[in-house]
Design a protein around this motif. Sequence first.
Motif, PDB file in Angstrom:
ATOM      1  N   ASP A 180       1.769  -6.721  -2.033  1.00  0.00           N
ATOM      2  CA  ASP A 180       0.760  -5.761  -1.611  1.00  0.00           C
ATOM      3  C   ASP A 180       1.396  -4.853  -0.565  1.00  0.00           C
ATOM      4  O   ASP A 180       2.298  -5.249   0.178  1.00  0.00           O
ATOM      5  N   ARG A 181       0.935  -3.622  -0.514  1.00  0.00           N
ATOM      6  CA  ARG A 181       1.508  -2.636   0.384  1.00  0.00           C
ATOM      7  C   ARG A 181       0.425  -2.096   1.314  1.00  0.00           C
ATOM      8  O   ARG A 181      -0.779  -2.267   1.076  1.00  0.00           O
ATOM      9  N   THR A 182       0.881  -1.433   2.362  1.00  0.00           N
ATOM     10  CA  THR A 182      -0.020  -0.761   3.282  1.00  0.00           C
ATOM     11  C   THR A 182       0.460   0.673   3.450  1.00  0.00           C
ATOM     12  O   THR A 182       1.643   0.904   3.709  1.00  0.00           O
ATOM     13  N   GLU A 216      -4.631   3.090   8.230  1.00  0.00           N
ATOM     14  CA  GLU A 216      -4.041   2.236   7.202  1.00  0.00           C
ATOM     15  C   GLU A 216      -5.006   1.993   6.041  1.00  0.00           C
ATOM     16  O   GLU A 216      -6.221   1.946   6.223  1.00  0.00           O
ATOM     17  N   ARG A 217      -4.433   1.837   4.870  1.00  0.00           N
ATOM     18  CA  ARG A 217      -5.220   1.423   3.703  1.00  0.00           C
ATOM     19  C   ARG A 217      -4.350   0.502   2.852  1.00  0.00           C
ATOM     20  O   ARG A 217      -3.141   0.701   2.716  1.00  0.00           O
ATOM     21  N   ARG A 218      -4.971  -0.516   2.289  1.00  0.00           N
ATOM     22  CA  ARG A 218      -4.245  -1.495   1.488  1.00  0.00           C
ATOM     23  C   ARG A 218      -4.031  -0.992   0.077  1.00  0.00           C
ATOM     24  O   ARG A 218      -4.906  -0.348  -0.510  1.00  0.00           O
ATOM     25  N   GLU A 219      -2.871  -1.311  -0.497  1.00  0.00           N
ATOM     26  CA  GLU A 219      -2.531  -0.957  -1.872  1.00  0.00           C
ATOM     27  C   GLU A 219      -2.050  -2.211  -2.588  1.00  0.00           C
ATOM     28  O   GLU A 219      -1.210  -2.947  -2.069  1.00  0.00           O
ATOM     29  N   THR A 230       1.228  -6.626   4.806  1.00  0.00           N
ATOM     30  CA  THR A 230      -0.080  -6.383   5.411  1.00  0.00           C
ATOM     31  C   THR A 230       0.091  -5.461   6.618  1.00  0.00           C
ATOM     32  O   THR A 230       1.209  -5.298   7.129  1.00  0.00           O
ATOM     33  N   PRO A 231      -0.993  -4.863   7.114  1.00  0.00           N
ATOM     34  CA  PRO A 231      -0.877  -4.040   8.322  1.00  0.00           C
ATOM     35  C   PRO A 231      -0.260  -4.802   9.493  1.00  0.00           C
ATOM     36  O   PRO A 231       0.522  -4.236  10.257  1.00  0.00           O
ATOM     37  N   SER A 263       4.264   4.502   2.921  1.00  0.00           N
ATOM     38  CA  SER A 263       3.818   3.270   2.269  1.00  0.00           C
ATOM     39  C   SER A 263       4.923   2.221   2.391  1.00  0.00           C
ATOM     40  O   SER A 263       6.062   2.461   2.014  1.00  0.00           O
TER      41      SER A 263
END
Length: 393
Positions: free
Chosen positions: A164-166, A155-158, A180-181, A176
């Motif tokens: 906000d997206r993961t 996972e990476r945050r966007e 949050t995760p 995507s």
Amino acid sequence: MNFFDVRKKRKLLAEIKNRRHAEDDLLSPALRSDFDALIAELEEAPAEKGVLQKIREKFRQFPLPEKRGTMFALLDLIVVVGAVAFGLRGLYFQPFRIPTSSMQPTLYGIHYLDVKNGSNPFLEKLPSPLNKILFGMCDAKAVAQSSSTYFAGTERRESGMIFDRTAFTLGGQQVSLPGTPEQIAGYANLYEGRNFAPGETIADGYVSLGDHLFVERFSLYLSPPSRGDVMVFTTENLSYNGIPLILTGGYYYIKRIAAIPGDTVKIENNQLYVKSPGSDTFRKIQDIEPRFGKIYSMKGGYHGHLSNMGGQPFAFGEEFTLGKEEYLMLGDNSRFSMDSRYFGPVNRRQFIGRAWLTFYPLSRRTGLVDRCPPLDVPTDEPDISTFPVMYRQ
């Protein structure tokens, strides 16, 4: 004397009186006397052109501040209206946004809505822009493109303008989703080693902004806080495991008052018991205050007050008496609530006000806070981060 001179006299008299009134707080005592004398002179003077001209010349010689234009008047109005609005905010109504799920299903933080089982009748019936505007929604839809297995750690945050997206990797596919995760793991039911078949749905719904509401402050000066009130308070001087809540959860919390000063409380077998001052008998909280009836209905996500959670003695069945000005604050979403079971009682001076009106986004909760009955479906068991029935609301 003619009709036009009479009109000019009336107009000049109104002009001088208005200026006298508008500049009253800026005039010296001597200039006020000059104004009053000139007004009296004009009222007694005949409506003749020459006389009126002399009085106007006297008026023009008064040492008055330069009259400001329309733009300055408009700015004055904006400042006054702004001051009144901030005064109302500080004294009566203060807006808040619910950040977490601790008060679900009474009030929601950022949450997932299942499009197939949702209780919102407008889901999938309005264009996407209207969904976003009216309901604060963002599409949360994804389908597995091939046979694949989910592995944590990809996972990476966007960052996004609203949500906000993961992003994460599923086989060779980049997915995507908003949230949050932890939120995505809950609503997409992601866990280590989960297998997806080609074409299988990963998520099919929306993520919605947390409820926005007004907190009413004035009534705290008229009536004391009572059991069942949904209250916003500050986290000053509150901590759990030695860590201040202000560092981990923010400055404001919202919970429901479960017990008041002088009450003796205990939680046994997921039931809160309260012994009121002067009584020798513990009673179930829903028998004392009807507003707790829905919390113990075991419907729509409500599931009572869970015991053996946190670090306070009353959460483990021991008796605990609240001191003067101390209140027991518990979240309606007991399994996922950081509340008095962890950080202890809250002092009266920390209260901000009662949750009053939910105004955005539009949902079944829009309107007076705490008015909605539970959905008439069993709460059942929780999944990773909440109770699945809450995805319907």
